[in-house]
Design a protein around this motif. Sequence first.
Motif, short mmCIF file in Angstrom:
data_model
loop_
_atom_site.label_atom_id
_atom_site.label_comp_id
_atom_site.label_asym_id
_atom_site.label_seq_id
_atom_site.Cartn_x
_atom_site.Cartn_y
_atom_site.Cartn_z
N GLU A 213 72.88 -30.73 64.44
CA GLU A 213 72.18 -32.00 64.34
C GLU A 213 72.96 -33.09 65.07
O GLU A 213 74.19 -33.06 65.14
CB GLU A 213 72.01 -32.40 62.87
N GLN A 214 72.23 -34.04 65.59
CA GLN A 214 72.86 -35.20 66.22
C GLN A 214 73.55 -36.03 65.13
O GLN A 214 72.95 -36.36 64.13
CB GLN A 214 71.81 -36.04 66.95
N GLY A 215 74.81 -36.36 65.35
CA GLY A 215 75.57 -37.14 64.38
C GLY A 215 76.51 -36.32 63.53
O GLY A 215 77.12 -36.86 62.59
N ASN A 216 76.67 -35.04 63.83
CA ASN A 216 77.63 -34.19 63.12
C ASN A 216 79.04 -34.58 63.58
O ASN A 216 79.47 -34.24 64.68
CB ASN A 216 77.35 -32.72 63.42
N LYS A 217 79.75 -35.30 62.74
CA LYS A 217 81.04 -35.87 63.14
C LYS A 217 82.09 -34.80 63.38
O LYS A 217 83.00 -35.00 64.20
CB LYS A 217 81.52 -36.87 62.08
N ASP A 218 82.05 -33.70 62.66
CA ASP A 218 83.07 -32.66 62.85
C ASP A 218 82.98 -32.08 64.26
O ASP A 218 84.01 -31.94 64.95
CB ASP A 218 82.89 -31.56 61.81
N ILE A 219 81.78 -31.75 64.70
CA ILE A 219 81.62 -31.22 66.06
C ILE A 219 81.91 -32.30 67.09
O ILE A 219 82.55 -32.04 68.13
CB ILE A 219 80.20 -30.66 66.25
#
Length: 414
Positions: A131-137
């Motif tokens: 998903e857009q906004g996945n901070k870990d990635i």
Amino acid sequence: MQSYYFYLHPEAQHIFVQKQKLQDAEPEFIWLDCTREDVVNRPEQWQQEVFNTAQLWLNEYHLRDILNLDHPCAFDTLDDYDLLIFRKLITPDDEIKLDSSAVEKHERMFGLATTPISFILTPQLLITVREQGNKDIERYLQRIETVLTRSIDEHHKPRKLPSTPLDLSLRLLNTMVDGYLDLRVPLTKRVEYWQQELLQGHRRFTKWHQLLQENMAFQQVENLCEEQIETMQELRDEIVDNYSHLKGKKRSEKQDIMLVRVDDLSSHIERIQKHTTRLRGAVQAAIDLHFSAVANQTNENMRILAIITAIFAPLTLLTGIYGMNFEFIPGLKSPTGFWIMLAIMCMTTLLLLYYFYRRHLVGRGERSVIDMLAQQQGDQHMNLLWFMDYEPIKATVKGTKKTLKEIEKLTTRP
């Protein structure tokens, strides 16, 4: 969709990364990072782009699984690639914008929301769909972008880049799981809040609906961890049984290193699961203490009412007797009859209060259970050897004594 090409340095023998494919070198592997919008809006074009880049065509059912927001954690393997779907708990740092109805459903049912991340693994390719906004990635992508600003000879500093798609997948998974460990502090504070709310005594607890949602949220985290552990175990089995299919024939990475990383990842998930289980146990213990305190308060109120009833019962009896409509009642015409009856009622009340006071029912507090048992033990004067008077036991004791005498004669015979 973002593409990253990982190469092996010809002289230093370390991995370096480029955003564009080099003409004079073959990449060790390629990482294609995709968002869900890249796939859901144009699945056929996306499939064609992946095929043009890595000569890989995805299975139709796997594509449906990737696009399914509610798909649980799973691992599946084919001859061409392996598919790993890992559900990530959405943390406060994430800026994931899911469908509003799906988020509302998760928050209403569980109190927490999760999102799937898909890993498509081959020996030369890693495809991530998130998903857009996945901070870990995105943090890991920022690290890659920072590495790209350096020279090729310094790409392995301060930390080496991953050498295989499996290595990169485990690093991404480890980043997401380590983020779960940061949730232990806020979850513990929430449990402390509910403990204080349940054990306070100045007002009635009425937040049962919110507490039920919190408990279901803890249950969701436990179920999520269980799914993740099972998926990691399936990945570990695949590494043990078919490691060459994951690393490729040209690679020389040791299998034990990958197994250690998978085991470390599973242990982190188990730590979160055990911590959540302990927190649920603490909440349940607070609920039990709350009901115990309510029951104890109810018993105390009933005890006070019983004492008041016991005190006023004789007074009610006397007033009932002298309130009967008989023509001749002793003392009815006496000028001092009222005062005599009032004195008798006061004496009865005082005697009952004194009796309850001696029995530790009023005035000096309740007697402890140990003291009450000790008093009963002292009143009964129980003989600890009373059971010796039981006839079958007497016969057994006599038979034992006779047997001992016979054994003594046999041992002392010359």
